[in-house]
Design an enzyme around this catalytic site. Structure first.
Site, PDB file in Angstrom:
ATOM      1  CB  ILE A 134       6.640  -1.000  10.460  1.00 16.74           C
ATOM      2  CG1 ILE A 134       6.545  -1.155   8.906  1.00 16.74           C
ATOM      3  CG2 ILE A 134       7.904  -0.842  10.928  1.00 16.74           C
ATOM      4  CD1 ILE A 134       6.895   0.134   8.343  1.00 16.74           C
ATOM      5  CB  ALA A 135       2.254  -4.749   9.231  1.00 17.29           C
ATOM      6  NE  ARG A 136      -2.849  -2.185  14.173  1.00 10.89           N
ATOM      7  CZ  ARG A 136      -2.381  -0.928  13.690  1.00 10.89           C
ATOM      8  NH1 ARG A 136      -1.027  -0.719  13.506  1.00 10.89           N
ATOM      9  NH2 ARG A 136      -3.107   0.190  13.520  1.00 10.89           N
TER      10      ARG A 136
ATOM     11  CG  HIS B 117       2.631   0.483  17.794  1.00  8.51           C
ATOM     12  ND1 HIS B 117       1.425  -0.319  17.779  1.00  8.51           N
ATOM     13  CD2 HIS B 117       2.358   1.467  16.824  1.00  8.51           C
ATOM     14  CE1 HIS B 117       0.820  -0.174  16.651  1.00  8.51           C
ATOM     15  NE2 HIS B 117       1.233   0.839  15.973  1.00  8.51           N
ATOM     16  CB  ILE B 118       7.469   4.697  18.234  1.00  7.87           C
ATOM     17  CG1 ILE B 118       9.014   4.045  17.793  1.00  7.87           C
ATOM     18  CG2 ILE B 118       7.314   4.668  19.513  1.00  7.87           C
ATOM     19  CD1 ILE B 118      10.204   4.779  18.377  1.00  7.87           C
TER      20      ILE B 118
ATOM     21  N   GLY C  28       0.881  -1.198  -0.046  1.00  6.67           N
ATOM     22  CA  GLY C  28      -0.062   0.228  -0.024  1.00  6.67           C
ATOM     23  C   GLY C  28       1.025   1.245  -0.123  1.00  6.67           C
ATOM     24  NE  ARG C  29      -2.530   5.180   2.274  1.00  3.79           N
ATOM     25  CZ  ARG C  29      -4.044   4.935   2.287  1.00  3.79           C
ATOM     26  NH1 ARG C  29      -4.665   5.572   1.320  1.00  3.79           N
ATOM     27  NH2 ARG C  29      -4.426   4.101   3.075  1.00  3.79           N
TER      28      ARG C  29
ATOM     29  NE  ARG D 226      -5.581  -7.188   0.432  1.00  4.01           N
ATOM     30  CZ  ARG D 226      -6.390  -6.767   1.414  1.00  4.01           C
ATOM     31  NH1 ARG D 226      -7.300  -7.099   1.752  1.00  4.01           N
ATOM     32  NH2 ARG D 226      -5.884  -5.298   1.559  1.00  4.01           N
TER      33      ARG D 226
ATOM     34  CD  GLU E 216       1.309  -3.317  19.626  1.00  5.03           C
ATOM     35  OE1 GLU E 216       2.288  -3.985  18.856  1.00  5.03           O
ATOM     36  OE2 GLU E 216       0.991  -2.140  19.610  1.00  5.03           O
TER      37      GLU E 216
HETATM   38  C1  GLV Z   1      -0.289   2.948  13.763  1.00  3.79           C
HETATM   39  O1  GLV Z   1       0.010   1.703  13.948  1.00  3.79           O
HETATM   40  C2  GLV Z   1      -1.269   3.427  12.772  1.00  3.79           C
HETATM   41  O2  GLV Z   1      -2.129   2.336  12.400  1.00  3.79           O
HETATM   42  O3  GLV Z   1      -1.502   4.521  12.438  1.00  3.79           O
END
Ligand code: GLV
Length: 326
Positions: free
Chosen positions: A238-240, A287-288, A156-157, A179, A269
């Site tokens: 860095i997703a989830r 998560h920063i 994505g972006r 996808r 988390e």
């Molecule tokens: C951070 O995890 C967001 O989804 O903006």
């Protein structure tokens, strides 16, 4: 005329609260107290809008207890805390904060990638612990970034931002899996080649995860996927949390089945799998990825704009279920 009532669930910039107060009767949480579901529901009962964060689960139970609720504006681009179909069924608008955090988050993805590849935090801990006595030829020797193969899962972006950085800044060969395949002109801008997930796992020197969390992406990277990766590979999430099986990852890192990892998000988390805390070859951040002052402010402003736009003018900038507006 009475102002609509809204709830701001977490502490946020005071200037944003002040702006919201021009339009709404605001109940806020500037003390940032943790609320359980029952406490959240009690406060939402008489509210027309909510300014939420990724930790606030808005599901059918919460909605049933908040009959006046018309909008939840998430201060995050991810919205897996929202049950969007349940919100749509109750005609509650859902909004998120896309675009304003894309470049900042892509910067951070690269920061984690580089820190893990070049063992930045591991070597700093060594130095701070007073262990550095002399230079040696192989001290904290890591893996290269420039000229290597950058794999991106979820294009994505933010994935595209990471691809641009890798291709144009570091001369990396970019491959991705998503996808759906990107339009040819977008692939050209990112210098990115579409591959199967299997080729991505087997070929990437650095694999960055930027896909949304859903039941389908749960443990998209587990023991089987880690086993396909190169022993020199570096994995960045860095997703989830939940997209990676953190227990399997900790084992793969400990046994050096992959070389390194950089993680900003975790299953369950802010609790972490304790095994991750004891493996040295992983860089861990809380998560920063979107946390710069201008970007967090832009996210808060966009969430506020969505609330004001919708509850005052019937319009929203970044709706997730625009059918509610119709
Ligand atoms: C951070 O995890 C967001 O989804 O903006």
């Amino acid at each position: 005329m009475n102002k609509p009532k809204i709830l701001v669930t977490r502490a946020v910039f005071p200037e944003v609260i002040a702006r919201l107060e021009q339009h709404f009767e605001v109940e806020h949480n500037q003390a940032d107290e943790p609320w359980n579901k029952e406490q959240l529901v009690r406060r939402l009962r008489d509210k027309a809008g909510a300014f939420t964060s990724g930790g606030d689960r808005i599901d059918a139970d919460v909605l049933a207890a908040a009959p006046q609720l018309r909008i939840c504006a998430n201060m995050a681009v991810g919205y897996n805390n929202f049950d969007v179909p349940a919100m749509t069924a109750r005609k509650v608008l859902a909004t998120n904060t896309p675009d304003v955090l894309t470049e900042t988050t892509a910067d951070f993805g690269f920061a984690l990638l580089m820190a893990a590849a070049r063992r930045v935090t591991e070597s700093e801990h060594y130095l701070r612990a007073g262990k550095w006595q002399r230079w040696t030829y192989d001290m904290f020797a890591g893996t290269d970034v420039h000229g290597t193969t950058l794999g991106i899962l979820g294009m994505g972006r933010i994935g595209q931002g990471i691809a641009r950085r890798g291709a144009h800044g570091f001369g990396m060969h970019v491959i991705y899996h998503n996808r759906s395949r990107l339009a040819p002109q977008v692939e050209a801008q990112c210098k990115a080649r579409y591959v199967s997930k299997q080729e991505l796992l087997e070929t990437a020197d650095h694999l960055v995860l930027v896909l949304p969390y859903s039941p389908e992406s749960h443990h998209a990277i587990g023991a089987a996927e880690l086993a396909r990766m190169k022993p020199t590979a570096n994995l960045v999430n860095i997703a989830r949390g939940g997209i990676v099986d953190d227990a399997a990852l900790a084992a793969a890192l400990r046994e050096k089945r992959i070389a390194a990892a950089g993680l900003d998000v975790y299953e369950g988390e802010p609790k972490l799998n304790p095994d991750l805390l004891t493996v040295p070859n992983v860089v861990l951040t809380p998560h920063i990825a979107s946390a710069t002052v201008p970007t967090r402010r832009a996210m808060a402003d966009l969430a506020a704009d969505n609330l004001i736009g919708f509850l005052v003018n019937g319009k929203a900038l970044t709706p997730l279920n625009p059918e509610v507006l119709a």
